[in-house]
Design a protein around this motif. Structure first.
Motif, PDB file in Angstrom:
ATOM      1  N   ARG A 174       0.839  -1.186   0.000  1.00 47.80           N
ATOM      2  CA  ARG A 174       0.000   0.000   0.000  1.00 47.80           C
ATOM      3  C   ARG A 174       0.879   1.243   0.000  1.00 47.80           C
ATOM      4  O   ARG A 174       1.766   1.396   0.861  1.00 47.80           O
ATOM      5  CB  ARG A 174      -0.910   0.025   1.248  1.00 47.80           C
ATOM      6  N   SER A 175       0.697   2.102  -0.985  1.00 51.37           N
ATOM      7  CA  SER A 175       1.393   3.399  -1.045  1.00 51.37           C
ATOM      8  C   SER A 175       2.911   3.236  -0.963  1.00 51.37           C
ATOM      9  O   SER A 175       3.581   3.974  -0.235  1.00 51.37           O
ATOM     10  CB  SER A 175       0.880   4.325   0.063  1.00 51.37           C
ATOM     11  N   CYS A 176       3.438   2.269  -1.689  1.00 48.66           N
ATOM     12  CA  CYS A 176       4.885   2.011  -1.689  1.00 48.66           C
ATOM     13  C   CYS A 176       5.500   2.394  -3.028  1.00 48.66           C
ATOM     14  O   CYS A 176       4.838   2.387  -4.069  1.00 48.66           O
ATOM     15  CB  CYS A 176       5.166   0.533  -1.413  1.00 48.66           C
ATOM     16  N   THR A 203      13.650 -12.821 -15.237  1.00 45.97           N
ATOM     17  CA  THR A 203      12.453 -13.487 -15.747  1.00 45.97           C
ATOM     18  C   THR A 203      11.208 -12.644 -15.473  1.00 45.97           C
ATOM     19  O   THR A 203      10.959 -11.680 -16.165  1.00 45.97           O
ATOM     20  CB  THR A 203      12.322 -14.904 -15.158  1.00 45.97           C
ATOM     21  N   SER A 204      10.430 -13.001 -14.463  1.00 51.38           N
ATOM     22  CA  SER A 204       9.095 -12.418 -14.313  1.00 51.38           C
ATOM     23  C   SER A 204       8.943 -11.549 -13.072  1.00 51.38           C
ATOM     24  O   SER A 204       9.605 -11.750 -12.053  1.00 51.38           O
ATOM     25  CB  SER A 204       8.049 -13.538 -14.257  1.00 51.38           C
ATOM     26  N   VAL A 205       8.016 -10.596 -13.211  1.00 51.04           N
ATOM     27  CA  VAL A 205       7.601  -9.742 -12.093  1.00 51.04           C
ATOM     28  C   VAL A 205       6.098  -9.910 -11.914  1.00 51.04           C
ATOM     29  O   VAL A 205       5.337  -9.835 -12.886  1.00 51.04           O
ATOM     30  CB  VAL A 205       7.945  -8.263 -12.364  1.00 51.04           C
ATOM     31  N   PHE A 206       5.673 -10.140 -10.667  1.00 51.30           N
ATOM     32  CA  PHE A 206       4.260 -10.330 -10.356  1.00 51.30           C
ATOM     33  C   PHE A 206       3.826  -9.295  -9.325  1.00 51.30           C
ATOM     34  O   PHE A 206       4.486  -9.114  -8.299  1.00 51.30           O
ATOM     35  CB  PHE A 206       4.011 -11.725  -9.789  1.00 51.30           C
ATOM     36  N   LEU A 207       2.705  -8.637  -9.592  1.00 52.81           N
ATOM     37  CA  LEU A 207       2.073  -7.747  -8.625  1.00 52.81           C
ATOM     38  C   LEU A 207       0.699  -8.310  -8.307  1.00 52.81           C
ATOM     39  O   LEU A 207      -0.060  -8.672  -9.218  1.00 52.81           O
ATOM     40  CB  LEU A 207       1.907  -6.330  -9.179  1.00 52.81           C
ATOM     41  N   GLU A 208       0.364  -8.332  -7.022  1.00 53.43           N
ATOM     42  CA  GLU A 208      -0.947  -8.845  -6.636  1.00 53.43           C
ATOM     43  C   GLU A 208      -1.443  -8.117  -5.395  1.00 53.43           C
ATOM     44  O   GLU A 208      -0.706  -7.923  -4.427  1.00 53.43           O
ATOM     45  CB  GLU A 208      -0.880 -10.351  -6.368  1.00 53.43           C
ATOM     46  N   ASP A 209      -2.693  -7.685  -5.479  1.00 53.34           N
ATOM     47  CA  ASP A 209      -3.356  -7.045  -4.339  1.00 53.34           C
ATOM     48  C   ASP A 209      -2.560  -5.844  -3.830  1.00 53.34           C
ATOM     49  O   ASP A 209      -2.302  -5.709  -2.640  1.00 53.34           O
ATOM     50  CB  ASP A 209      -3.566  -8.071  -3.217  1.00 53.34           C
ATOM     51  N   VAL A 247       0.110  -8.322 -13.609  1.00 50.29           N
ATOM     52  CA  VAL A 247      -0.481  -7.513 -12.536  1.00 50.29           C
ATOM     53  C   VAL A 247      -1.890  -8.026 -12.268  1.00 50.29           C
ATOM     54  O   VAL A 247      -2.715  -8.110 -13.187  1.00 50.29           O
ATOM     55  CB  VAL A 247      -0.533  -6.020 -12.931  1.00 50.29           C
ATOM     56  N   HIS A 248      -2.171  -8.356 -11.013  1.00 52.19           N
ATOM     57  CA  HIS A 248      -3.450  -8.971 -10.665  1.00 52.19           C
ATOM     58  C   HIS A 248      -4.062  -8.257  -9.452  1.00 52.19           C
ATOM     59  O   HIS A 248      -3.352  -7.899  -8.512  1.00 52.19           O
ATOM     60  CB  HIS A 248      -3.238 -10.461 -10.354  1.00 52.19           C
ATOM     61  N   THR A 249      -5.350  -8.025  -9.502  1.00 51.69           N
ATOM     62  CA  THR A 249      -6.109  -7.396  -8.398  1.00 51.69           C
ATOM     63  C   THR A 249      -5.369  -6.200  -7.806  1.00 51.69           C
ATOM     64  O   THR A 249      -5.161  -6.127  -6.590  1.00 51.69           O
ATOM     65  CB  THR A 249      -6.433  -8.424  -7.296  1.00 51.69           C
ATOM     66  N   THR A 250      -4.981  -5.288  -8.650  1.00 53.64           N
ATOM     67  CA  THR A 250      -4.223  -4.106  -8.228  1.00 53.64           C
ATOM     68  C   THR A 250      -4.912  -2.860  -8.766  1.00 53.64           C
ATOM     69  O   THR A 250      -5.498  -2.891  -9.845  1.00 53.64           O
ATOM     70  CB  THR A 250      -2.777  -4.200  -8.742  1.00 53.64           C
ATOM     71  N   CYS A 254      -7.866  -5.562 -12.592  1.00 52.79           N
ATOM     72  CA  CYS A 254      -7.197  -4.326 -12.163  1.00 52.79           C
ATOM     73  C   CYS A 254      -7.979  -3.108 -12.631  1.00 52.79           C
ATOM     74  O   CYS A 254      -8.821  -3.192 -13.535  1.00 52.79           O
ATOM     75  CB  CYS A 254      -5.781  -4.246 -12.744  1.00 52.79           C
ATOM     76  N   ASN A 255      -7.678  -1.964 -12.021  1.00 48.69           N
ATOM     77  CA  ASN A 255      -8.182  -0.685 -12.525  1.00 48.69           C
ATOM     78  C   ASN A 255      -7.250   0.432 -12.085  1.00 48.69           C
ATOM     79  O   ASN A 255      -6.565   0.334 -11.069  1.00 48.69           O
ATOM     80  CB  ASN A 255      -9.615  -0.414 -12.044  1.00 48.69           C
ATOM     81  N   GLY A 256      -7.188   1.473 -12.915  1.00 47.77           N
ATOM     82  CA  GLY A 256      -6.342   2.617 -12.587  1.00 47.77           C
ATOM     83  C   GLY A 256      -4.859   2.356 -12.728  1.00 47.77           C
ATOM     84  O   GLY A 256      -4.044   3.020 -12.075  1.00 47.77           O
ATOM     85  N   ILE A 257      -4.458   1.418 -13.595  1.00 50.71           N
ATOM     86  CA  ILE A 257      -3.045   1.129 -13.815  1.00 50.71           C
ATOM     87  C   ILE A 257      -2.531   2.050 -14.923  1.00 50.71           C
ATOM     88  O   ILE A 257      -3.142   2.149 -15.991  1.00 50.71           O
ATOM     89  CB  ILE A 257      -2.819  -0.336 -14.212  1.00 50.71           C
ATOM     90  N   GLN A 258      -1.397   2.708 -14.680  1.00 45.64           N
ATOM     91  CA  GLN A 258      -0.803   3.595 -15.673  1.00 45.64           C
ATOM     92  C   GLN A 258       0.621   3.142 -15.978  1.00 45.64           C
ATOM     93  O   GLN A 258       1.371   2.777 -15.070  1.00 45.64           O
ATOM     94  CB  GLN A 258      -0.796   5.047 -15.161  1.00 45.64           C
ATOM     95  N   PHE A 259       0.968   3.182 -17.272  1.00 44.77           N
ATOM     96  CA  PHE A 259       2.274   2.710 -17.709  1.00 44.77           C
ATOM     97  C   PHE A 259       3.094   3.843 -18.318  1.00 44.77           C
ATOM     98  O   PHE A 259       2.557   4.751 -18.954  1.00 44.77           O
ATOM     99  CB  PHE A 259       2.119   1.597 -18.750  1.00 44.77           C
ATOM    100  N   ALA A 260       4.411   3.757 -18.116  1.00 45.29           N
ATOM    101  CA  ALA A 260       5.366   4.692 -18.707  1.00 45.29           C
ATOM    102  C   ALA A 260       6.689   3.941 -18.906  1.00 45.29           C
ATOM    103  O   ALA A 260       6.887   2.868 -18.326  1.00 45.29           O
ATOM    104  CB  ALA A 260       5.572   5.905 -17.804  1.00 45.29           C
ATOM    105  N   PRO A 261       7.599   4.467 -19.724  1.00 43.39           N
ATOM    106  CA  PRO A 261       8.890   3.779 -19.921  1.00 43.39           C
ATOM    107  C   PRO A 261       9.737   3.786 -18.645  1.00 43.39           C
ATOM    108  O   PRO A 261       9.647   4.695 -17.822  1.00 43.39           O
ATOM    109  CB  PRO A 261       9.560   4.593 -21.037  1.00 43.39           C
ATOM    110  N   TYR A 262      10.548   2.766 -18.508  1.00 42.45           N
ATOM    111  CA  TYR A 262      11.463   2.606 -17.373  1.00 42.45           C
ATOM    112  C   TYR A 262      12.504   3.721 -17.381  1.00 42.45           C
ATOM    113  O   TYR A 262      13.173   3.955 -18.396  1.00 42.45           O
ATOM    114  CB  TYR A 262      12.132   1.252 -17.511  1.00 42.45           C
TER     115      TYR A 262
END
Length: 346
Positions: free
Chosen positions: A231-233, A242-248, A263-266, A284-292
């Motif tokens: 939360r708020s991190c 390999t892989s990156v997973f985001l959840e909750d 990205v799941h339930t985020t 998910c909802n409210g996910i925003q993407f930009a370049p690294y």
């Protein structure tokens, strides 16, 4: 006179017919050229379809063969050597999937990504099970037993000496073993500044869980990264092999480079991304993407060690598994406007 008139009329009609025939020649030629082009296009499309079918068949056979090999390694007698071989084969599977994105059908791509995610989760579980239980204990939350102790004896000018908390692992290490190097991370922390250095993370699986209002810097080249219940991190991470997973997670900021992102339930999270395959969001909802954009001394070397192609970035090519309407943008994710993108992180 009448005969002459008729002859003249006949000649005139003949001339008109000849002119009409001549006028039809370009039209016939044009129609013939169109038919020829259509036939060329039809043959080209048929050839491309055959190539796609052949490539898809090759992918299916190779993927099934390697997946079976990994499952056998994970299901047999547990040992560090077997897990290392399984991890290497998983990296090969990930590369095979990445190289096949352009011709795989969406369904087959999704099935492959889900199979990879299950195998990577199983690998992480096996590594954790292999750790000797008697040498580890979960950290308590007592005030007098600091969750993350400040390193007061660090040399002046080092991050620890400047007040950054020492990097406690997810599990408290009371000894060392060859298998203990696999899993590391942070858990159950609030309002802390945390970091791990390259030598701590190299090809390890990083787990960050139940963090709130924390800023985490992960230098180096981990094997996988899993962020759950945050939360708020703000999480800044070097290239992940390999892989990156985001959840909750919610109201977080993540900067990461990887082969695959899921990205799941985020919700309400900004992701500064470099990814070689297509990112996936689900529930998910409210996910925003930009370049690294995160950088640090030595990141180029970490990219080389990760095996990622730094010139390839599909940060804005996202699959939403909850949005199947073609030609209509998903309402669950968007591109972060340029004026809101971070370029300075310190």
């Amino acid at each position: 006179m009448d005969t002459a008139s008729c002859s003249a009329a006949a000649v005139g009609n003949g001339n008109m017919g000849s002119q009409r025939d001549r006028s039809l020649v370009p039209e016939r030629l044009q129609r013939r050229e169109q038919e020829r082009q259509l036939e060329v296009e039809r043959r080209k499309q048929k050839r491309q379809n055959q190539e796609v079918e052949e490539k898809s068949d090759f992918f299916a056979a190779a993927f099934a063969r390697e997946r079976a090999a990994v499952e056998e390694l994970l299901g047999g007698e547990e040992s560090v050597e077997r897990l290392e071989e399984a991890a290497a084969r998983l990296q090969g599977l990930q590369k095979l999937l990445n190289d096949s994105v352009l011709f795989l059908a969406s369904y087959n791509l999704r099935q492959g990504q889900e199979a990879l995610a299950r195998l990577q989760a199983a690998l992480a579980d096996r590594r954790q099970q292999l750790q000797p239980k008697k040498r580890f204990a979960f950290k308590t939350r007592r005030k007098d037993a600091a969750l993350a102790t400040k390193v007061d004896c660090a040399a002046p000018g080092t991050p620890a000496a400047e007040g950054i908390l020492a990097s406690p692992p997810l599990l408290k290490e009371e000894g060392s073993s060859s298998s203990s190097r696999w899993v590391c991370g942070f858990s159950n922390l609030n309002s802390q500044v945390l970091e791990k250095r390259a030598e701590e993370l190299h090809q390890r699986d990083v787990l960050l869980t139940e963090l709130s209002n924390c800023k985490i810097k992960l230098y180096g080249n981990p094997n996988t990264l899993r962020l759950t219940k945050a939360r708020s991190c703000t999480v800044l991470c070097g290239p992940v092999s390999t892989s990156v997973f985001l959840e909750d997670c919610s109201e977080c900021v993540l900067a990461v480079a990887c082969q695959q992102l899921r990205v799941h339930t985020t919700r309400d999270t900004r992701i500064f991304l470099q990814v070689t395959s297509r990112a996936i969001v689900e529930d998910c909802n409210g996910i925003q993407f930009a370049p690294y954009t995160w950088s640090y001394p030595g990141i180029d070397k970490d990219f080389e060690g990760s095996g990622l192609d730094k010139s390839k970035n599909n940060w804005n090519d996202v699959d939403d598994f909850n949005w199947l309407a073609r030609g209509v943008a998903s309402p669950n994710w968007s591109i972060l406007p340029e004026e809101k993108r971070m370029t300075q992180w310190d």
